[in-house]
Design an enzyme around this catalytic site. Sequence first.
Site, PDB file in Angstrom:
ATOM      1  N   PRO A  58      -0.459  11.437 -12.378  1.00 44.14           N
ATOM      2  CA  PRO A  58      -0.846  10.341 -13.277  1.00 44.14           C
ATOM      3  C   PRO A  58      -1.296   9.129 -12.450  1.00 44.14           C
ATOM      4  CG  PRO A  58       1.304  11.221 -13.914  1.00 44.14           C
ATOM      5  CD  PRO A  58       0.923  11.876 -12.624  1.00 44.14           C
ATOM      6  N   SER A  84      -3.271   7.152  -5.516  1.00 43.51           N
ATOM      7  CA  SER A  84      -4.359   6.683  -4.628  1.00 43.51           C
ATOM      8  C   SER A  84      -4.123   7.149  -3.197  1.00 43.51           C
ATOM      9  CB  SER A  84      -4.513   5.162  -4.707  1.00 43.51           C
ATOM     10  OG  SER A  84      -3.348   4.514  -4.231  1.00 43.51           O
ATOM     11  N   GLY A 120       1.843   7.327  -6.391  1.00 39.70           N
ATOM     12  CA  GLY A 120       1.069   7.470  -5.157  1.00 39.70           C
ATOM     13  C   GLY A 120      -0.212   8.256  -5.330  1.00 39.70           C
ATOM     14  N   ASP A 132       3.391   5.404   0.835  1.00 42.79           N
ATOM     15  CA  ASP A 132       2.692   6.406   0.036  1.00 42.79           C
ATOM     16  C   ASP A 132       1.844   7.325   0.914  1.00 42.79           C
ATOM     17  OD1 ASP A 132       3.815   4.860  -1.921  1.00 42.79           O
ATOM     18  OD2 ASP A 132       1.984   4.702  -3.131  1.00 42.79           O
TER      19      ASP A 132
END
Lengths: 301, 301
Positions: A87, A95, A93, A138
């Site tokens: 999502p 991106s 994370g 991330d």
Amino acid sequence: MVSCSAPGKIYLFGEHAVVYGETAVACAVELRTRVRVEVADSVIIQSQISRTGLDFEKHPYVSAVIEKMREFVPFEGVSITVDSEIPVGSGLGSSAAVTIASIGALNELFGCGLSLEEIATVGHEIEIRVQGAASPTDTYVSTFGGVVTIPERRKLKTPDCGIVVGDTGVFSSTKELVANVRQLRETYPELIGPLMASIGRISKLGESLVFAGDYSSVGRLMNVNQGLLDALGVNSLELSDLIYSARAAGAFGAKITGAGGGGCMVALAAPEKCTAVAEAISAAGGEAIITGPTEQGLRVE
Amino acid sequence: MVSCSAPGKIYLFGEHAVVYGETAVACAVELRTRVRVEVADSVIIQSQISRTGLDFEKHPYVSAVIEKMREFVPFEGVSITVDSEIPVGSGLGSSAAVTIASIGALNELFGCGLSLEEIATVGHEIEIRVQGAASPTDTYVSTFGGVVTIPERRKLKTPDCGIVVGDTGVFSSTKELVANVRQLRETYPELIGPLMASIGRISKLGESLVFAGDYSSVGRLMNVNQGLLDALGVNSLELSDLIYSARAAGAFGAKITGAGGGGCMVALAAPEKCTAVAEAISAAGGEAIITGPTEQGLRVE
């Protein structure tokens, strides 16, 4: 043609406090972004969003990756197809995963020779470039997978249990939430400082419990961490509903993951409880995804 | 015939932590228990529950009061009629209010000559006798009214704003909740100890904000306190729903009052916001009562 994938992540413990140097524990989850690349006449980026060329508005991360990778090996045309299970914009994370998978795929296709450490570093640079600021967590977790303490980067035993993510579908601005917490901390430093330290303490206690495989206690500490996130003002009615519903359905523990204010919560649950927890989250109005921790970070598919 | 009334109370800050010696701030509210007494041939106790004689099962507090007051002035028959606006068993000090109002009324009727200090002390003894254990807060605040720090007993300025109580209607056992918190504290002393201290710090910060009449900040700290109560494990889905709904409707702040796990939440709100806050609580499934702080403790009606 090369295809790579990279995972999203959740926080077992420590979001927000990690901004102030406290320990956090992040866990890569088996929700992946897949990036397929092949040489083409021009740049084509194809995703669930749209089909574009080099486009820093619609595909900022992939476009920035292309520009950056051209510094290592000059190339012209490339066709990139992005397909993601993560999502978007909900603290999982997404991106970082698209960034790392894109770097990995181009690294393979054009033989740039970047190591995993270098891929994580380049990925973090790109997140900073696109977002203005970004934690290295991330991109690091998406590259290496597993359960990792931040900022120490100790790799823990990957828990042998399920993770259920619940998406509130409510948009929240990480920037705004982080700013609100900062403002609260500046107003009441003698109060909020120790709360941040308490979150760090939870992460450290949690670390040894993850090592010991004591998931019931890990869950209990996730619940304490959740209360502290509520105290910092980043909880919401929707998140709270999903969290309490997941706990009532038998999760070991449940909390916000990421910035809060909306976005996602996460529940740790025994594998046989995951369906019941997911159903409870759905019944409370959330979108539930059953997943689990993953050892695998960036990989060629 | 004599009629006395005594108020219930809410906690602005500090429940649970007060058990471990931290400061709390309690506030008498304009929800009162009225007790009318007159000399009669035998003992008659009349309440919303039933009509009995001396009955330690159905009317344990009033019966204990009668027995105790006979030590000061021997008397035989008395008719006692109890009428209360305070929801029972929901942390609002209903048992303290009926105890204090009964002592006050019998003190007047039979000229026992007890001072307010003595009435508060006798009231506390009776609560201990009936419940096995009791904090002196409820009986103290019910006797003297106002906003009071515990255990220091400094009297603060009574806030010039409304209080909306929201009752979840869910039964909870104070004994069990206090025991659960104790167990959590024993399992993670290095974590829960500092959280208790943080709640005490909130009470002290809150004290000066109550003095300053800065209700917006008082509310903000109530919200931080609420997160810490959630961290201690005494929040619930129902409480959380009422609390978030009250905040969204414009309350300065909202939190559990008392032991939690069910029972009541409380919102501090500007007088003109109280109706909207009450409606929001009702819409979220709670029973809302608009009230306010009161300077008046035990009084002859």
